[in-house]
Design an enzyme around this catalytic site. Structure first.
Site, PDB file in Angstrom:
ATOM      1  N   ASP A  97       0.865  -1.181   0.000  1.00 20.92           N
ATOM      2  CA  ASP A  97       0.000   0.000   0.000  1.00 20.92           C
ATOM      3  C   ASP A  97       0.899   1.227   0.000  1.00 20.92           C
ATOM      4  O   ASP A  97       1.832   1.322   0.807  1.00 20.92           O
ATOM      5  CB  ASP A  97      -0.921   0.027   1.224  1.00 20.92           C
ATOM      6  N   THR A  98       0.643   2.141  -0.917  1.00 20.36           N
ATOM      7  CA  THR A  98       1.457   3.346  -1.050  1.00 20.36           C
ATOM      8  C   THR A  98       0.625   4.575  -0.719  1.00 20.36           C
ATOM      9  O   THR A  98      -0.491   4.726  -1.218  1.00 20.36           O
ATOM     10  CB  THR A  98       2.013   3.469  -2.482  1.00 20.36           C
TER      11      THR A  98
END
Length: 245
Positions: A97-98
């Site tokens: 997840d960014t």
């Protein structure tokens, strides 16, 4: 030859350990898929259905937020596959997840980010319209933001609950050029920044807005491959049961 290991993959401990194993990427992101393929991994793609709606205010350390989201995504896909296909359960599930965060403004272009003052950071949401995208990019113009990717791997173990998780978070700083308004307007009109973390894509047209980065470029794109493979090598070295169940 393992279907998940491509011929050009480097012969490092992590890659060798993965040969013959079922590898799953819990993401439909073409960028993450392409980064992994660049380094010789071609995992099965099983996107997570986790809503990614954790409340960031519940995390005392903001960098824990993407790690927590990635953990939920990885575990959800692992448990789903084990339940649906117990005879073909995955040996390794990868999730990421960014997020993009505000960051302190450097005094000069040569200021190392580790020397910047500690301030409260805010999450820069994905813009849902061109108006939101324009406002976000004007705010960041000539400034700096931090890109943080949480990466989580899930693999089977003999003890309850039947799997183990390991995680990392990778951090990079993105420095925006002092862009003239017509360039920002043109980028917003392209539509590329809509529904992207931070409202820009450094690997696409958004690269025109960026002066430099500090840290891993692939992390800014969406997957910190170097740190990921170092994590796997560490697991191979320190855990004799890693991928042996």
């Amino acid at each position: 030859m393992s279907k998940h290991i491509l011929p050009h993959a480097l012969s490092i401990p992590a890659i060798e350990k993965l040969r013959g194993k079922r590898i799953v990427l819990a993401s439909n992101s073409p960028r993450r898929k392409e980064i992994l393929r660049t380094f010789g991994l071609a995992p099965d793609i099983v996107p997570s259905t986790f809503k990614e709606d954790l409340n960031i205010s519940h995390f005392p350390e903001v960098h824990e937020y993407p790690v927590a989201t990635a953990t939920y995504k990885a575990v959800q896909v692992y448990e789903k596959l084990v339940e649906e296909h117990p005879d073909d359960a995955p040996d390794l599930v990868i999730a990421a997840d960014t997020v993009v965060l505000t960051h302190a403004q450097p005094v000069t272009s040569d200021t190392d980010y580790s020397m910047l003052p500690q301030v409260n950071q805010e999450l820069l949401e994905k813009p849902s319209s061109k108006e939101e995208n324009l406002r976000m990019l004007l705010d960041m113009n000539g400034g700096v933001c931090e890109v943080v990717t949480g990466v989580v791997v899930v693999y089977p173990v003999l003890t309850a609950p039947g799997y183990n998780t390991k995680s990392i978070d990778e951090r990079s700083l993105v420095y925006f050029a002092d862009n003239p308004r017509h360039i920002i307007d043109a980028y917003v009109e392209s539509g590329e920044g809509i529904d992207r973390a931070g409202g820009f894509a450094i690997q696409g047209l958004g690269g025109i807005l960026i002066r430099k980065i500090e840290g891993d470029y692939n992390n800014v794109v969406g997957f910190p491959a170097a740190s990921f493979f170092k994590l796997l090598d560490l697991l191979v070295e320190e855990d004799p049961d890693f991928l042996e169940v």
